[in-house]
Structures are given as structure tokens and as C-alpha cells.
Motif scaffolding. Structure first.
Motif, PDB file in Angstrom:
ATOM      1  N   LEU A   1     -29.436  53.836 -45.029  1.00 49.60           N
ATOM      2  CA  LEU A   1     -29.765  55.179 -44.977  1.00 49.60           C
ATOM      3  C   LEU A   1     -29.160  55.552 -46.432  1.00 49.60           C
ATOM      4  O   LEU A   1     -29.643  56.769 -46.368  1.00 49.60           O
ATOM      5  N   ALA A   2     -29.064  55.238 -47.497  1.00 52.86           N
ATOM      6  CA  ALA A   2     -28.415  55.458 -48.578  1.00 52.86           C
ATOM      7  C   ALA A   2     -29.541  55.524 -48.886  1.00 52.86           C
ATOM      8  O   ALA A   2     -29.958  56.649 -50.081  1.00 52.86           O
ATOM      9  N   ALA A   3     -30.170  54.425 -49.042  1.00 52.69           N
ATOM     10  CA  ALA A   3     -31.766  54.729 -49.861  1.00 52.69           C
ATOM     11  C   ALA A   3     -32.777  55.682 -49.407  1.00 52.69           C
ATOM     12  O   ALA A   3     -33.774  56.502 -49.970  1.00 52.69           O
ATOM     13  N   VAL A   4     -32.675  56.375 -47.807  1.00 58.00           N
ATOM     14  CA  VAL A   4     -33.741  57.442 -47.902  1.00 58.00           C
ATOM     15  C   VAL A   4     -33.335  59.051 -48.385  1.00 58.00           C
ATOM     16  O   VAL A   4     -33.890  59.251 -48.185  1.00 58.00           O
ATOM     17  N   VAL A   5     -31.600  58.837 -48.195  1.00 58.36           N
ATOM     18  CA  VAL A   5     -31.294  60.052 -48.714  1.00 58.36           C
ATOM     19  C   VAL A   5     -31.448  60.126 -50.177  1.00 58.36           C
ATOM     20  O   VAL A   5     -31.765  61.446 -50.704  1.00 58.36           O
ATOM     21  N   SER A   6     -31.559  59.535 -50.907  1.00 53.14           N
ATOM     22  CA  SER A   6     -31.623  58.675 -52.599  1.00 53.14           C
ATOM     23  C   SER A   6     -32.789  59.861 -52.675  1.00 53.14           C
ATOM     24  O   SER A   6     -33.315  60.449 -53.689  1.00 53.14           O
ATOM     25  N   VAL A   7     -34.278  58.941 -52.141  1.00 57.52           N
ATOM     26  CA  VAL A   7     -35.336  58.830 -52.646  1.00 57.52           C
ATOM     27  C   VAL A   7     -35.817  60.819 -51.860  1.00 57.52           C
ATOM     28  O   VAL A   7     -36.773  61.333 -52.492  1.00 57.52           O
ATOM     29  N   VAL A   8     -35.443  61.211 -50.526  1.00 59.76           N
ATOM     30  CA  VAL A   8     -35.274  62.619 -50.261  1.00 59.76           C
ATOM     31  C   VAL A   8     -35.009  63.751 -51.460  1.00 59.76           C
ATOM     32  O   VAL A   8     -35.963  64.372 -50.918  1.00 59.76           O
ATOM     33  N   GLU A   9     -33.465  63.553 -51.447  1.00 63.80           N
ATOM     34  CA  GLU A   9     -33.108  64.688 -51.995  1.00 63.80           C
ATOM     35  C   GLU A   9     -33.674  64.750 -53.892  1.00 63.80           C
ATOM     36  O   GLU A   9     -33.436  65.440 -54.363  1.00 63.80           O
ATOM     37  N   SER A  10     -34.213  63.350 -54.229  1.00 63.56           N
ATOM     38  CA  SER A  10     -34.492  64.060 -55.178  1.00 63.56           C
ATOM     39  C   SER A  10     -36.624  64.271 -55.458  1.00 63.56           C
ATOM     40  O   SER A  10     -37.159  63.380 -56.731  1.00 63.56           O
TER      41      SER A  10
ATOM     42  N   ILE B   1     -41.476  66.374 -49.433  1.00 67.89           N
ATOM     43  CA  ILE B   1     -40.891  68.605 -49.526  1.00 67.89           C
ATOM     44  C   ILE B   1     -40.534  68.882 -48.248  1.00 67.89           C
ATOM     45  O   ILE B   1     -39.927  69.482 -47.914  1.00 67.89           O
ATOM     46  N   ASN B   2     -42.226  68.625 -47.269  1.00 65.45           N
ATOM     47  CA  ASN B   2     -41.943  69.023 -46.191  1.00 65.45           C
ATOM     48  C   ASN B   2     -41.317  69.392 -44.858  1.00 65.45           C
ATOM     49  O   ASN B   2     -40.747  69.680 -43.898  1.00 65.45           O
ATOM     50  N   HIS B   3     -40.810  67.638 -44.709  1.00 67.71           N
ATOM     51  CA  HIS B   3     -40.067  67.001 -43.683  1.00 67.71           C
ATOM     52  C   HIS B   3     -38.427  67.114 -44.019  1.00 67.71           C
ATOM     53  O   HIS B   3     -37.696  65.365 -43.185  1.00 67.71           O
ATOM     54  N   GLY B   4     -38.321  66.464 -45.300  1.00 70.65           N
ATOM     55  CA  GLY B   4     -37.389  65.771 -46.222  1.00 70.65           C
ATOM     56  C   GLY B   4     -35.778  66.307 -45.085  1.00 70.65           C
ATOM     57  O   GLY B   4     -35.432  65.560 -44.385  1.00 70.65           O
ATOM     58  N   SER B   5     -35.679  67.064 -44.608  1.00 63.97           N
ATOM     59  CA  SER B   5     -34.242  67.396 -44.293  1.00 63.97           C
ATOM     60  C   SER B   5     -34.131  66.604 -42.629  1.00 63.97           C
ATOM     61  O   SER B   5     -33.246  66.251 -41.973  1.00 63.97           O
ATOM     62  N   VAL B   6     -35.318  66.945 -41.689  1.00 60.24           N
ATOM     63  CA  VAL B   6     -35.798  66.148 -40.189  1.00 60.24           C
ATOM     64  C   VAL B   6     -35.983  64.696 -41.061  1.00 60.24           C
ATOM     65  O   VAL B   6     -34.799  63.935 -39.939  1.00 60.24           O
ATOM     66  N   LEU B   7     -36.492  63.676 -42.364  1.00 58.70           N
ATOM     67  CA  LEU B   7     -36.692  62.443 -42.108  1.00 58.70           C
ATOM     68  C   LEU B   7     -34.854  62.495 -42.673  1.00 58.70           C
ATOM     69  O   LEU B   7     -34.338  60.748 -41.923  1.00 58.70           O
ATOM     70  N   ILE B   8     -33.731  62.559 -43.309  1.00 56.40           N
ATOM     71  CA  ILE B   8     -32.652  62.732 -43.193  1.00 56.40           C
ATOM     72  C   ILE B   8     -32.133  62.482 -42.069  1.00 56.40           C
ATOM     73  O   ILE B   8     -30.903  61.691 -41.857  1.00 56.40           O
ATOM     74  N   MET B   9     -31.981  63.892 -41.321  1.00 55.82           N
ATOM     75  CA  MET B   9     -31.314  63.952 -40.210  1.00 55.82           C
ATOM     76  C   MET B   9     -31.413  61.925 -38.958  1.00 55.82           C
ATOM     77  O   MET B   9     -30.902  62.231 -38.423  1.00 55.82           O
ATOM     78  N   PHE B  10     -32.705  62.302 -39.556  1.00 53.91           N
ATOM     79  CA  PHE B  10     -33.707  61.163 -38.575  1.00 53.91           C
ATOM     80  C   PHE B  10     -32.396  59.723 -38.769  1.00 53.91           C
ATOM     81  O   PHE B  10     -32.195  59.141 -38.173  1.00 53.91           O
ATOM     82  N   ALA B  11     -32.684  59.529 -39.777  1.00 58.42           N
ATOM     83  CA  ALA B  11     -31.396  58.321 -40.710  1.00 58.42           C
ATOM     84  C   ALA B  11     -30.549  58.475 -40.291  1.00 58.42           C
ATOM     85  O   ALA B  11     -29.950  57.737 -40.080  1.00 58.42           O
ATOM     86  N   ALA B  12     -29.702  59.980 -40.584  1.00 50.71           N
ATOM     87  CA  ALA B  12     -28.305  59.777 -40.593  1.00 50.71           C
ATOM     88  C   ALA B  12     -28.059  58.776 -39.334  1.00 50.71           C
ATOM     89  O   ALA B  12     -27.111  58.614 -38.593  1.00 50.71           O
ATOM     90  N   VAL B  13     -29.316  59.297 -38.014  1.00 51.47           N
ATOM     91  CA  VAL B  13     -28.774  59.199 -36.368  1.00 51.47           C
ATOM     92  C   VAL B  13     -28.676  57.486 -36.030  1.00 51.47           C
ATOM     93  O   VAL B  13     -28.979  57.233 -35.899  1.00 51.47           O
ATOM     94  N   VAL B  14     -29.979  57.105 -36.847  1.00 56.32           N
ATOM     95  CA  VAL B  14     -29.963  55.498 -36.515  1.00 56.32           C
ATOM     96  C   VAL B  14     -29.511  55.047 -37.504  1.00 56.32           C
ATOM     97  O   VAL B  14     -29.538  53.764 -37.111  1.00 56.32           O
ATOM     98  N   GLY B  15     -28.926  55.618 -38.773  1.00 54.15           N
ATOM     99  CA  GLY B  15     -27.888  54.334 -39.501  1.00 54.15           C
ATOM    100  C   GLY B  15     -26.292  54.480 -38.384  1.00 54.15           C
ATOM    101  O   GLY B  15     -26.039  53.718 -38.555  1.00 54.15           O
ATOM    102  N   PHE B  16     -26.167  55.559 -38.055  1.00 53.50           N
ATOM    103  CA  PHE B  16     -25.194  55.385 -37.073  1.00 53.50           C
ATOM    104  C   PHE B  16     -25.074  55.060 -35.779  1.00 53.50           C
ATOM    105  O   PHE B  16     -24.081  54.184 -35.371  1.00 53.50           O
ATOM    106  N   PHE B  17     -26.847  55.227 -34.800  1.00 54.63           N
ATOM    107  CA  PHE B  17     -26.342  53.585 -34.123  1.00 54.63           C
ATOM    108  C   PHE B  17     -26.978  52.466 -34.316  1.00 54.63           C
ATOM    109  O   PHE B  17     -25.924  51.527 -33.822  1.00 54.63           O
ATOM    110  N   MET B  18     -26.622  51.894 -36.104  1.00 54.97           N
ATOM    111  CA  MET B  18     -27.029  50.564 -36.382  1.00 54.97           C
ATOM    112  C   MET B  18     -25.773  50.291 -36.746  1.00 54.97           C
ATOM    113  O   MET B  18     -24.362  49.098 -36.170  1.00 54.97           O
ATOM    114  N   ALA B  19     -24.990  51.577 -37.311  1.00 58.00           N
ATOM    115  CA  ALA B  19     -23.534  50.974 -37.102  1.00 58.00           C
ATOM    116  C   ALA B  19     -22.840  50.481 -35.645  1.00 58.00           C
ATOM    117  O   ALA B  19     -22.024  50.429 -35.939  1.00 58.00           O
ATOM    118  N   TRP B  20     -22.829  51.490 -35.156  1.00 61.69           N
ATOM    119  CA  TRP B  20     -22.428  51.149 -33.255  1.00 61.69           C
ATOM    120  C   TRP B  20     -23.486  49.682 -33.166  1.00 61.69           C
ATOM    121  O   TRP B  20     -21.524  49.694 -32.426  1.00 61.69           O
TER     122      TRP B  20
END
Length: 421
Positions: free
Chosen positions: A285-294, A5-24
Motif C-alpha cells: 500500500l505504501a508503494a502505491v501511495v508513493s508512486v501515485v503521489e509522485s 495522473i488521471n486515475h491517481g485518487s481512484v487507485l489510492i482509494m482502491f489500494a487503501a480498501v484492499v490494504g485494509f482487506f489484507m490487514a483484516w
């Protein structure tokens, strides 16, 4: 729960960056599977291969990447163990992406064609088994996936052996190989077009709101394949051939025809690769977004956020453009000498295998599939045609990938957990 709840947006942004890194990392390393044979057979230059791969890898990831994603997200670990500790699942998936991406960066720099699927599965199993509990891992599912890594190179090898031998008998071993090439190569183009379009129609268009029935799907695929064959025939008719004064000159002319076919199969393989391997980056990444947003609820089936597939597609394209040439050289020139006809057989066989796997939702290793297909072509010419030293080094890099992915993931898991708790 409070952490989400407190760090959800930070975790999603972090996950998006490392998800992009993995795709790279997938683009930098694994796209060699799609393009290495084309470059090695000189059907495409490096620049042309990168442009073709950019278009079709992104299209495959965006249009047909949703099916495999659900397997890599839900199948490897038992989410039930994380119901009371959802933040640990979030930390783990981020650490798995970071670990796999780091290993792919190292391997790409060294020119090693490692398996991105090995990397991410090893990383997910590592954080879950050691960081949480061995019971969290669905070992039966992992065993099934590992089994597919053995079976799919064999299937691809058999496919490429059959396709290569069919080309030998129908074209190369005849009295007038150029005439036969003009006759039969459009049929091979039809097959490539059919495989490419069928996966798009049957699997890719569902998550953008188009659900086409089985009969209609096959009819559309046949229609696209006919168009591809006609376009191929048109380009073959425009080729200029040197007057053949020897059998060797005849073969050179035939390889020119196959070079046109290689461009088709390169597109086919790039699309198939994008559809299958994007899951390695966007599944966690989808798992992170799903858990944080719910707010901690772990859903049995979560819809993909609209921005996740494009992020994976752009990451793959960026990695290919910046770093892909190193591994392309290893795959294209290292295992066996490739001509356009041999490269086509390997690529079409690998594409068929990947498309079948992508359609069933099984996250196979494209690396092992393509190497299996190239080995099948080499075996059709005899064991002496294969550089066994290169093959041995590739296999060793595969074996190392699982434990390295797991080890890095465990280390990152404890670091991320310590930073947020």
C-alpha cells in the motif's frame, strides 16, 4: 504515466480498501499465533484474548511497524524495471494485496493457520515475474527470506525448548514447586517486559519523532521490565491457592502462577506480531501511495503517509474480532496439549524470535515461528506429545500458500490492468 495522473485518487482509494482487506486477513488468521497458546492453555478466554490482542496488536503495528515495512516494499522486486512503467507496479501491488487477502479469507474460514508472509511474497513475485518479467524479481532477496522461514522456526524451537526446560529444572522438579514459582516467575516476567519494551524503544519510536540512543534504550527497557516484574509479583501474591495434598495439586497451583505470566507473554507476542506482520498489508500500500503521489516517480525510500499504519492496525483488529476464533482453536489445541507453563515457553520464545527479526527488518513468517516454538515445547516432552497429523496438515497448507498467492495475483493483475488500460 497518464493513468496515474488521471486515475491517481481512484487507485489510492482502491489500494487503501484492499490494504485494509489484507490487514483484516492477517487479523483473522495470523493473530492466532499471538493468542492461540493463551487460549489453548486456558490462561485466557477467547473474549479476553481478543481484547488483549486488540490493544497490543494495534500498538505494535502503529508504534513498531515501520522498520519491516521498508523491506517488504523495496526488497523483493527490483523497482528499476518499473521506472518507465510505474502504473504496472501500482496495478501489481494492488493485485498482490487482493490476492493475499482473498487466500487468507479462505484459509481463515477453513481454520488453516497459513503464513501471511508467504501469501504476500508469493503474490508480489507472481505478478512481477509473470505479468512483467522474471528479471524484475530480486531472487537473491527472495531466497534470503525463504531461508529465514526455515531458520526462524528452528531458532524459536530451540528458544522454547531451553525456556521450558529451565522452568522444569528451576520449578517443577524441585521439592517445593510453588515456592520456587513465586521466586522465579517474576524473573521470567522481567525477561518478557524487557523484550517487549526494547523493540518499542529501539525501533518503534523512531518514526513518531523519538530517537533514543542505545544505552538509554537499554536503560529504559530494563526500567519497564522491572515495573512489569513488580506488577506480576503483586498479582501472584494475591492468588489464592488450594492446600496441596499431593504432587499433582502442587503442579495445579504452580500453573496458576504461570497463568499470570501467560497474560504478560500474550501481550508481548501480540505486540511483536503487530510490529512484524503489519508490513504484509501496508508495505505494498505504501508503494502505491508513493508512486501515485509522485506522479510515477519510484523513490528509493518513501516516507509512510500518516494514515497507513493506523489503517493496518485497525484492519488487523477488525479481522481478529470478527473471524479470529477459528484459527485460534487450531493453534491452541491442535498441535500439542498446552498448559500455562508450556504456552508461556512457546509464546516468549516466539516473541523473542519475532522481535529479533522485526529489529533487523526481515519479514519472517510469524506462523512458522510460533509453530516452531510450540513444537519445541512438545519435543521437550517427547515426540508422542505432538499430534503429527495436525502438524502435517499445517505444513501442507504452507506449501500450497505460495503458488495460490502467486496464481491469484497474476489473475487479478491482468484484470486490473485491463480495466485501466
Amino acid at each position: 504515466m497518464e493513468i496515474l495522473i488521471n486515475h491517481g485518487s481512484v487507485l489510492i482509494m482502491f489500494a487503501a480498501v484492499v490494504g485494509f482487506f489484507m490487514a483484516w486477513g492477517i487479523g483473522a488468521n495470523d493473530v492466532a499465533n499471538a493468542m492461540g497458546t493463551s487460549v489453548g492453555s486456558k490462561a485466557l478466554t477467547i473474549k479476553q484474548a481478543i481484547i488483549v490482542a486488540m490493544i497490543f496488536e494495534f500498538a505494535g503495528a502503529y508504534l513498531a511497524g515501520g522498520e519491516v515495512t521498508s523491506t517488504i516494499r523495496k526488497g523483493i522486486i527490483d523497482a528499476g524495471y518499473f521506472v518507465d512503467i510505474p502504473e504496472q507496479l501500482v496495478f501489481g501491488m494492488i493485485s498482490a494485496l487482493l490476492a493475499a487477502g482473498t487466500w487468507l479469507l479462505i484459509a481463515s474460514y477453513m481454520g488453516w493457520p497459513v503464513s501471511t508472509t508467504h501469501s504476500i511474497v508469493g503474490a508480489i513475485v507472481g505478478f512481477s515475474a509473470v505479468g512483467v518479467s522474471p528479471d524484475t524479481v530480486a531472487w537473491g532477496k527472495v531466497g534470503g527470506i525463504v531461508g529465514s522461514w526455515i531458520i526462524t522456526p528452528l531458532i524459536a524451537g530451540v528458544f522454547s525448548f531451553i525456556i521450558f526446560n529451565s522452568a522444569q529444572k528451576l520449578i517443577f522438579d524441585t521439592d517445593k514447586p510453588l515456592e520456587k514459582a513465586r521466586k522465579w516467575v517474576p524473573l521470567y516476567m522481567f525477561l518478557a517486559g524487557f523484550v517487549l519494551s526494547l523493540v518499542t524503544i529501539k525501533k518503534g519510536l523512531k518514526h513518531i519523532g523519538m530517537d533514543i540512543g542505545t544505552f538509554e534504550g537499554y536503560m529504559y527497557a530494563i526500567g519497564v521490565a522491572v515495573i512489569v516484574a513488580i506488577i506480576g509479583k503483586f498479582f501472584i501474591a494475591r492468588l489464592k491457592f488450594k492446600t496441596a495434598k499431593s504432587r499433582r495439586a502442587d503442579y495445579i497451583n504452580v500453573e496458576k502462577v504461570f497463568a499470570v505470566l501467560m497474560v504478560i507473554t500474550a501481550c508481548c507476542m501480540a505486540f511483536a506480531h503487530g510490529s512484524n506482520d503489519v508490513a504484509n498489508a501496508i508495505g505494498p500500500l505504501a508503494a502505491v501511495v508513493s508512486v501515485v503521489e509522485s506522479e510515477g516517480e519510484i523513490a528509493s525510500k518513501a516516507a509512510l503517509a500518516w494514515w497507513i499504519l493506523p489503517l493496518g492496525g485497525f484492519g488487523i483488529v477488525a479481522g481478529l474480532a470478527i473471524f479470529g476464533h477459528r484459527v485460534i482453536a487450531t493453534i491452541g489445541k491442535g498441535i500439542t496439549h498446552l498448559t500455562p507453563s508450556r504456552g508461556f515457553a512457546a509464546e516468549l520464545a516466539a516473541a523473542c524470535t519475532v522481535v529479533v527479526a522485526s529489529g533487523t527488518g526481515l519479514p519472517i513468517s510469524t506462523t512458522q515461528t510460533l509453530v516452531g516454538a510450540v513444537l519445541g515445547v512438545g519435543m521437550a516432552r517427547g515426540i508422542a506429545a505432538i499430534d503429527l497429523g495436525v502438524v502435517r496438515n499445517i505444513v501442507v497448507s504452507w506449501v500450497v500458500t505460495l503458488p495460490v498467492g502467486a496464481g491469484l495475483s497474476i489473475m487479478f493483475f491482468w484484470m486490473i490492468k485491463g480495466a485501466f488500460t
